[in-house]
Design an enzyme around this catalytic site. Sequence first.
Site, PDB file in Angstrom:
ATOM      1  N   PHE A   1     -10.344   0.988  14.133  1.00 26.11           N
ATOM      2  CA  PHE A   1      -9.945   2.329  13.930  1.00 26.11           C
ATOM      3  C   PHE A   1     -10.450   2.715  12.642  1.00 26.11           C
ATOM      4  CE2 PHE A   1      -6.195   4.561  12.033  1.00 26.11           C
ATOM      5  CZ  PHE A   1      -5.819   5.467  12.890  1.00 26.11           C
TER       6      PHE A   1
ATOM      7  N   THR B   1     -10.215  -2.995  10.536  1.00 30.17           N
ATOM      8  CA  THR B   1      -9.854  -4.397  10.940  1.00 30.17           C
ATOM      9  C   THR B   1     -10.359  -4.403  12.558  1.00 30.17           C
ATOM     10  OG1 THR B   1      -7.756  -4.123   9.825  1.00 30.17           O
ATOM     11  CG2 THR B   1      -7.631  -5.443  12.033  1.00 30.17           C
TER      12      THR B   1
ATOM     13  N   GLU C   1      -1.861   0.857   6.355  1.00 30.88           N
ATOM     14  CA  GLU C   1      -1.360   1.718   7.173  1.00 30.88           C
ATOM     15  C   GLU C   1      -0.206   2.577   6.456  1.00 30.88           C
ATOM     16  OE1 GLU C   1      -0.546   1.193  11.455  1.00 30.88           O
ATOM     17  OE2 GLU C   1      -1.977  -0.712  11.322  1.00 30.88           O
TER      18      GLU C   1
HETATM   19  C1  LIG Z   1      -6.894  -5.881   5.079  1.00 27.88           C
HETATM   20  C2  LIG Z   1      -7.209  -4.256   5.230  1.00 27.88           C
HETATM   21  C3  LIG Z   1      -7.220  -3.902   6.485  1.00 27.88           C
HETATM   22  C4  LIG Z   1      -7.283  -2.444   6.784  1.00 27.88           C
HETATM   23  N1  LIG Z   1      -7.417  -1.868   7.951  1.00 27.88           N
HETATM   24  C5  LIG Z   1      -7.846  -0.647   8.189  1.00 27.88           C
HETATM   25  C6  LIG Z   1      -8.090  -0.405   9.435  1.00 27.88           C
HETATM   26  O1  LIG Z   1      -7.991  -0.980  10.409  1.00 27.88           O
HETATM   27  N2  LIG Z   1      -8.535   1.122   9.497  1.00 27.88           N
HETATM   28  C7  LIG Z   1      -8.368   1.679   8.356  1.00 27.88           C
HETATM   29  O2  LIG Z   1      -8.887   3.245   8.675  1.00 27.88           O
HETATM   30  N3  LIG Z   1      -7.981   1.662   7.327  1.00 27.88           N
HETATM   31  C8  LIG Z   1      -7.573   0.052   7.083  1.00 27.88           C
HETATM   32  N4  LIG Z   1      -7.465  -0.314   5.695  1.00 27.88           N
HETATM   33  C9  LIG Z   1      -7.212   0.713   4.755  1.00 27.88           C
HETATM   34  C10 LIG Z   1      -5.832   0.849   4.317  1.00 27.88           C
HETATM   35  O3  LIG Z   1      -5.005   1.795   5.081  1.00 27.88           O
HETATM   36  C11 LIG Z   1      -5.941   1.741   2.920  1.00 27.88           C
HETATM   37  O4  LIG Z   1      -6.499   0.721   1.864  1.00 27.88           O
HETATM   38  C12 LIG Z   1      -4.764   2.303   2.570  1.00 27.88           C
HETATM   39  O5  LIG Z   1      -4.298   3.653   3.340  1.00 27.88           O
HETATM   40  C13 LIG Z   1      -4.857   2.740   0.675  1.00 27.88           C
HETATM   41  O6  LIG Z   1      -5.707   3.340   0.347  1.00 27.88           O
HETATM   42  P1  LIG Z   1      -6.743   2.999  -0.396  1.00 27.88           P
HETATM   43  O7  LIG Z   1      -7.324   1.956  -0.273  1.00 27.88           O
HETATM   44  O8  LIG Z   1      -7.946   4.256  -0.504  1.00 27.88           O
HETATM   45  O9  LIG Z   1      -6.074   3.436  -1.794  1.00 27.88           O
HETATM   46  P2  LIG Z   1      -5.682   4.685  -2.735  1.00 27.88           P
HETATM   47  O10 LIG Z   1      -5.414   5.739  -1.808  1.00 27.88           O
HETATM   48  O11 LIG Z   1      -6.860   5.012  -3.532  1.00 27.88           O
HETATM   49  O12 LIG Z   1      -4.329   4.463  -3.508  1.00 27.88           O
HETATM   50  C14 LIG Z   1      -4.402   3.673  -4.933  1.00 27.88           C
HETATM   51  C15 LIG Z   1      -3.158   3.918  -5.375  1.00 27.88           C
HETATM   52  O13 LIG Z   1      -2.554   5.112  -5.533  1.00 27.88           O
HETATM   53  C16 LIG Z   1      -1.562   5.302  -5.035  1.00 27.88           C
HETATM   54  N5  LIG Z   1      -1.243   6.659  -4.404  1.00 27.88           N
HETATM   55  C17 LIG Z   1      -2.219   7.369  -3.690  1.00 27.88           C
HETATM   56  N6  LIG Z   1      -1.816   8.718  -3.493  1.00 27.88           N
HETATM   57  C18 LIG Z   1      -0.814   8.893  -4.183  1.00 27.88           C
HETATM   58  C19 LIG Z   1       0.218   9.901  -4.488  1.00 27.88           C
HETATM   59  N7  LIG Z   1       0.118  11.103  -4.038  1.00 27.88           N
HETATM   60  N8  LIG Z   1       1.333   9.711  -5.266  1.00 27.88           N
HETATM   61  C20 LIG Z   1       1.575   8.444  -5.632  1.00 27.88           C
HETATM   62  N9  LIG Z   1       0.952   7.424  -5.563  1.00 27.88           N
HETATM   63  C21 LIG Z   1      -0.472   7.443  -4.877  1.00 27.88           C
HETATM   64  C22 LIG Z   1      -1.437   4.462  -3.731  1.00 27.88           C
HETATM   65  O14 LIG Z   1      -0.045   4.009  -2.968  1.00 27.88           O
HETATM   66  C23 LIG Z   1      -2.054   3.172  -4.245  1.00 27.88           C
HETATM   67  O15 LIG Z   1      -0.927   2.581  -4.850  1.00 27.88           O
HETATM   68  C24 LIG Z   1      -7.074  -1.778   5.654  1.00 27.88           C
HETATM   69  C25 LIG Z   1      -6.935  -1.985   4.285  1.00 27.88           C
HETATM   70  C26 LIG Z   1      -6.929  -3.492   4.135  1.00 27.88           C
HETATM   71  C27 LIG Z   1      -6.848  -3.877   2.746  1.00 27.88           C
END
Ligand SMILES: Cc1cc2nc3c(=O)[nH]c(=O)nc-3n(C[C@H](O)[C@H](O)[C@H](O)COP(=O)(O)OP(=O)(O)OC[C@H]3O[C@@H](n4cnc5c(N)ncnc54)[C@H](O)[C@@H]3O)c2cc1C
Length: 383
Positions: free
Chosen positions: A124, A159, A366
């Site tokens: 996904f 994933t 998620e």
């Molecule tokens: C092992 C693993 C498996 C995964 N599997 C999938 C998958 O299968 N498919 C997929 O699509 N994604 C997947 N992900 C991605 C995951 O869903 C994202 O990493 C997650 O949604 C956070 O996004 P980001 O890493 O860009 O962090 P960012 O969005 O850059 O966030 C960084 C920090 O800022 C905070 N933040 C962001 N916006 C705000 C706000 N408005 N107010 C306050 N704080 C805020 C966040 O909470 C976080 O603490 C996976 C991630 C990992 C590590």
Amino acid sequence: MDHHDLTDDERELARLVREFADEVVAPQAYEADRTKTLSMDVVRQMGELGLFGLPFPEEHGGQGGDYFALCLAIEGLGRVDQSIAITLEAGVSLGAMPVFRFGTEGQKREFLPDLLAGEALAGFGLTEPEAGSDAGATRTTARLDGDEWVLNGSKQFITNSGTPITRFVTVTAVTGEVDGRKQISTIIVPNGTPGFTVEAPYDKVGWHASDTHPLTFVDARVPEANLLGEPGRGFANFLHILDEGRIAIAALSTGAAEGCLEAAADYAKKRTVFGEPLSTRQSIQFTIARMQLRVHNARLAWHHAARLRDAGKPFKTEAAIAKLTASDAAMDNARDATQIFGGNGFMNEYAVARHYRDSKILEIGEGTTEVQLLVIARALGVA
Ligand SMILES: Cc1cc2nc3c(=O)[nH]c(=O)nc-3n(C[C@H](O)[C@H](O)[C@H](O)COP(=O)(O)OP(=O)(O)OC[C@H]3O[C@@H](n4cnc5c(N)ncnc54)[C@H](O)[C@@H]3O)c2cc1C
């Protein structure tokens, strides 16, 4: 601890999964983590047990159960091995569910039987280097050229995208602009498509045996018919899928929190300190009682959200509450269990050490903790 509100069928499923978890999954967890390998043998056996088909109707090869049943299975696996539990969670909730919910009859016939049998997996692909919590910032594009979509861009942290049985990845991509707003659609991209590369796996802190890769698309061409759902509905559809997925992550987290509780209680009774079992110390008793409290609350929270979902009622806020409650429970119990294990808790051969590393992602994937708080604040009208 007993699940008081389960039907007889659900109780039987929980028992079956617990037995499978203890006899098949737990014994391989340390080695799989150490060698960073997803056991395809375990995946095959989960398929044979019908776990990948749990929440789908029998006409598509499913077990005719509901989302609650899926979450029960995920909780049971999360107790002993989070990597295996997330492989099931992502395989069903993120891999097969979008096809079941938004696919054409042809797409369902083509993909669901193998996905629901655990003979194939699908990824996904929503997250990108510049689009995580703000998933609408998607930059990957898909443009129609004749009767083909041409994809360019990249995804990260996907994933199940590169296992030996991964059939395809469903990706969000910008397919145009309507009234100055990006139109985001979802497109099925089969593994092996020229121009679509599953990059080398990540070096992760935890979930070592779960398969996670960055993906790149350079003029990757797929048939126009690979559009999943209506054009422009891709983002909304994916958000709905994520709401459900949060309940499943809450269940996984509850399992992890329970695994830590059981291990800590057992260890405290066996470990002697200053001539007496560790469990004779009230501070340890209270820590363990608090761990039980967290498991209980986490379980109630996901049960509530899953029941609402299965009854066709709104569940977005309850799913966010469940995810937040349960991921906190997993992280807190992993920390407390590790502390009770002392130095052993820092040794990877102990399951609590693995839970300590694995549980952090439960507060991120998620939808991060902050995103759940935003969802709850919005429902209260304060955001
Ligand atoms: C092992 C693993 C498996 C995964 N599997 C999938 C998958 O299968 N498919 C997929 O699509 N994604 C997947 N992900 C991605 C995951 O869903 C994202 O990493 C997650 O949604 C956070 O996004 P980001 O890493 O860009 O962090 P960012 O969005 O850059 O966030 C960084 C920090 O800022 C905070 N933040 C962001 N916006 C705000 C706000 N408005 N107010 C306050 N704080 C805020 C966040 O909470 C976080 O603490 C996976 C991630 C990992 C590590």
